[in-house]
Design a protein around this motif. Structure first.
Motif, PDB file in Angstrom:
ATOM      1  N   ALA A  65       2.096  -7.903   1.457  1.00 28.60           N
ATOM      2  CA  ALA A  65       2.596  -7.470   0.154  1.00 28.60           C
ATOM      3  C   ALA A  65       4.097  -7.709   0.022  1.00 28.60           C
ATOM      4  O   ALA A  65       4.593  -8.124  -1.054  1.00 28.60           O
ATOM      5  N   THR A  66       4.852  -7.481   1.090  1.00 27.91           N
ATOM      6  CA  THR A  66       6.298  -7.701   1.055  1.00 27.91           C
ATOM      7  C   THR A  66       6.614  -9.181   0.863  1.00 27.91           C
ATOM      8  O   THR A  66       7.514  -9.555   0.083  1.00 27.91           O
ATOM      9  N   ASN A 118      -2.856  -1.131  12.401  1.00 27.58           N
ATOM     10  CA  ASN A 118      -2.762  -2.589  12.444  1.00 27.58           C
ATOM     11  C   ASN A 118      -3.070  -3.200  11.078  1.00 27.58           C
ATOM     12  O   ASN A 118      -2.385  -4.146  10.615  1.00 27.58           O
ATOM     13  N   GLN A 119      -4.088  -2.644  10.413  1.00 23.88           N
ATOM     14  CA  GLN A 119      -4.445  -3.130   9.090  1.00 23.88           C
ATOM     15  C   GLN A 119      -3.325  -2.859   8.089  1.00 23.88           C
ATOM     16  O   GLN A 119      -2.988  -3.725   7.260  1.00 23.88           O
ATOM     17  N   VAL A 120      -2.735  -1.673   8.185  1.00 22.49           N
ATOM     18  CA  VAL A 120      -1.653  -1.308   7.265  1.00 22.49           C
ATOM     19  C   VAL A 120      -0.448  -2.228   7.449  1.00 22.49           C
ATOM     20  O   VAL A 120       0.184  -2.676   6.477  1.00 22.49           O
ATOM     21  N   ALA A 139      -0.942  -4.415  -5.742  1.00 26.82           N
ATOM     22  CA  ALA A 139      -2.194  -5.178  -5.714  1.00 26.82           C
ATOM     23  C   ALA A 139      -2.475  -5.720  -4.326  1.00 26.82           C
ATOM     24  O   ALA A 139      -3.621  -5.707  -3.849  1.00 26.82           O
ATOM     25  N   ALA A 140      -1.406  -6.198  -3.645  1.00 29.96           N
ATOM     26  CA  ALA A 140      -1.615  -6.807  -2.328  1.00 29.96           C
ATOM     27  C   ALA A 140      -1.896  -5.761  -1.247  1.00 29.96           C
ATOM     28  O   ALA A 140      -2.607  -6.029  -0.277  1.00 29.96           O
ATOM     29  N   SER A 141      -1.314  -4.569  -1.402  1.00 32.73           N
ATOM     30  CA  SER A 141      -1.459  -3.545  -0.356  1.00 32.73           C
ATOM     31  C   SER A 141      -2.538  -2.518  -0.650  1.00 32.73           C
ATOM     32  O   SER A 141      -2.816  -1.663   0.184  1.00 32.73           O
ATOM     33  N   SER A 142      -3.103  -2.568  -1.877  1.00 38.68           N
ATOM     34  CA  SER A 142      -4.115  -1.596  -2.295  1.00 38.68           C
ATOM     35  C   SER A 142      -3.578  -0.172  -2.182  1.00 38.68           C
ATOM     36  O   SER A 142      -4.299   0.764  -1.833  1.00 38.68           O
ATOM     37  N   SER A 143      -2.288   0.013  -2.465  1.00 39.57           N
ATOM     38  CA  SER A 143      -1.666   1.330  -2.419  1.00 39.57           C
ATOM     39  C   SER A 143      -0.807   1.514  -3.663  1.00 39.57           C
ATOM     40  O   SER A 143      -0.078   0.596  -4.067  1.00 39.57           O
ATOM     41  N   ARG A 144      -0.921   2.699  -4.224  1.00 36.98           N
ATOM     42  CA  ARG A 144      -0.111   2.996  -5.399  1.00 36.98           C
ATOM     43  C   ARG A 144       1.190   3.699  -5.041  1.00 36.98           C
ATOM     44  O   ARG A 144       1.978   4.034  -5.910  1.00 36.98           O
TER      45      ARG A 144
END
Length: 532
Positions: free
Chosen positions: A58-59, A49-51, A90-95
């Motif tokens: 982010a999209t 749910n968080q993802v 930056a918005a998703s905290s994923s590289r």
């Protein structure tokens, strides 16, 4: 393994603890698995749910950057796309971000090439996920995957896919990867905690069960040991009575039963002693008048030829019955000694073959008068054995006398053989034989297979009973095989040494020439029946 099986069979405490621990382990394992699966599902759903929320934010942020741009050439579009990718990370905290141009669009010279920061994990984006993203430009789709780091290690993850529109370049597939390493670490911690707590709980259950069962089983063990001692003859043993619980009630009931049993056994023992003393005293008291009657009878018997025929016959009958009465008194005295347990053997080295020859020589004329030829077969058994020759001679005499009585005038074979631990003597006749029901009573006192059958030799009805007692006193066996119409075979087996024990007899039973099926006495060792 043998010790484990022996302990499992013999120890109620061990079985109870083992079964309790096994059942508790199964229950704790089921609960642990259920809790582990539930926690794992909850962690995954929470993270999913968080993802999805992070990916959608982010999209939207990236699409806002792209929509506000006025880029027209390839360099500007490339720069714009890099800015959007940076905003997404930056918005998703994923590289982990991948951009692929949606196939089926018109070719464009300003459209940037596909890009991905998944590295070797790009292959985790399944064709099914890409197809779903390509067909629905407004939808958001996700897939549970395994992500690989640069060092080759793998962690669980989620890939979320959607579409974004790049000015001039067209539509692109956007995939953002999220690692679930933190959730996995949390789940492993929970599983280790559950495992440790479950193991500690199992040990605690085992220890508590051991203590509780020990409190319960110990009185039962005391009761079992007490009952064994009581069965072995220690009538004075009792169970300690403590408290007022069920165990104490059991102890009181058991002790009451033991008191009653001890009292009844004492009464029976006293009665048996009185009966034995009565038989012994009567037998002794009868000897004096019997001696007088015997002397008078002998005098009349010696002068019978001078009497009238009727008186002569009376003198003969008196002589015969006085002899039988005297023999009966002797047998009753012998039986009373056995019942009183006062018989002591006078053992000495004796050759059973020589003893059998002496008995046969003494009874040969009697056998011939009945038409029975007595023969001796002795392939072995010529070594001496420790025995009381007087009592063994009485056994052999009784067995041969029985064979003459019931042999129907047919041959009688006496066989003697031996092995390293025993000597055996068998008396085989080919007379009327006995049924299985008759064999069960053949050693009973005063029992006769056919009460209407007249005794031609005499006897008191105690011969075989005394013979069985004599054999038992020698720690030996006295057994019989018989078949109706095919005769009987009595087998005496004695140990070579006074303190020896028997395992197998040198002589076969049924005998080797037993063509017809018969019945063998049901007791492997001689029984001892006590009668009043």
């Amino acid at each position: 393994m043998r010790r484990f099986r022996r302990g499992w069979r013999r120890s109620l405490q061990w079985r109870t603890v083992a079964i309790t621990v096994a059942a508790a382990s199964a229950a704790i394992a089921l609960v642990g698995v259920y809790m582990s699966v539930s926690v794992g599902n909850d962690l995954f759903q929470s993270r999913l749910n968080q993802v999805l929320v992070d990916s959608n934010r982010a999209t939207s942020a990236a699409q806002g950057i792209l929509d506000s741009s006025d880029a027209v050439d390839r360099v500007q579009v490339q720069t714009l796309l890099e800015s959007a990718r940076t905003s997404i990370s930056a918005a998703s905290s994923s590289r982990l971000v991948a951009l692929f141009r949606v196939p089926g669009q018109e070719s464009s010279t300003v459209a940037p090439q596909d890009s991905s920061t998944f590295g070797t994990s790009t292959a985790v984006i399944a064709p099914e996920l890409r197809k779903a993203v390509q067909q629905d430009g407004d939808g958001q789709f996700w897939q549970s995957v395994t992500l690989f780091s640069d060092d080759g290690s793998s962690v669980p993850g989620i890939v979320v896919g959607s579409q974004i529109t790049v000015p001039v370049a067209g539509r692109y597939e956007l995939y953002i990867g999220y690692s679930l390493a933190d959730a996995e670490s949390t789940l492993l911690f929970v599983q280790r905690t559950l495992g440790g707590a479950g193991l500690a709980l199992i040990l605690l259950i085992g220890a508590v069960t051991w203590i509780v069962v020990r409190f319960v089983v110990t009185p039962i063990q005391v009761a079992a040991e007490t009952s064994q001692k009581l069965a072995s003859g220690d009538l004075g043993v009792r169970i300690p009575e403590k408290g007022e619980d069920v165990i104490a009630t059991l102890a009181r009931s058991f002790n009451g039963m033991a008191d009653s049993l001890q009292s009844q056994i004492k009464e029976l023992a006293d009665l048996s002693e009185v009966q034995q003393r009565f038989v012994s005293d009567v037998s002794h008291e009868l000897r004096t008048p019997l001696t007088t009657i015997r002397l008078a009878g002998d005098l009349l018997y010696d002068q019978r030829t001078t009497f009238p025929p009727a008186t002569e016959r009376t003198a003969e009958l008196l002589h015969t019955q006085v002899e039988r009465f005297e023999l009966l008194l002797s047998d009753l005295l012998e039986i009373s000694r056995y019942d009183a347990g006062s018989v002591e053997l006078e053992s000495e080295p004796t050759n059973l073959v020589h003893l059998a020859e002496d008995v046969i020589d003494g009874m040969r004329s009697l056998g011939e008068s009945k038409g029975s030829e007595i023969s001796l077969i002795a392939p072995g058994g010529h070594l001496a054995a420790e025995m009381d020759p007087r009592r063994v001679r009485r056994i052999v005499n009784n067995l041969i006398g029985n064979a003459i009585e019931h042999g129907e005038g047919k041959p009688i074979i006496v066989s003697v053989d031996s092995n390293e631990s025993a000597v055996a003597l068998s008396v085989r006749d080919y007379g009327m034989g006995m049924t299985q029901a008759e064999i069960l009573h053949v050693f009973d006192r005063f029992w006769r297979a056919d009460p209407s059958r007249k005794r031609t030799i005499g006897g008191t009805g105690l011969g075989l009973a005394i013979s069985l007692e004599d054999a038992t006193a020698h720690r030996g066996w006295l057994q019989v095989w018989s078949s109706p119409g095919a005769g009987s075979s009595f087998r005496l087996t004695l140990p070579r040494r006074k303190s020896g024990s028997l395992k197998v007899s040198p002589n076969p039973l049924p005998p080797a020439d037993a063509a017809a099926p018969g019945f063998v006495s049901p007791h492997a060792e001689p029984r001892r029946d006590h009668h009043a």
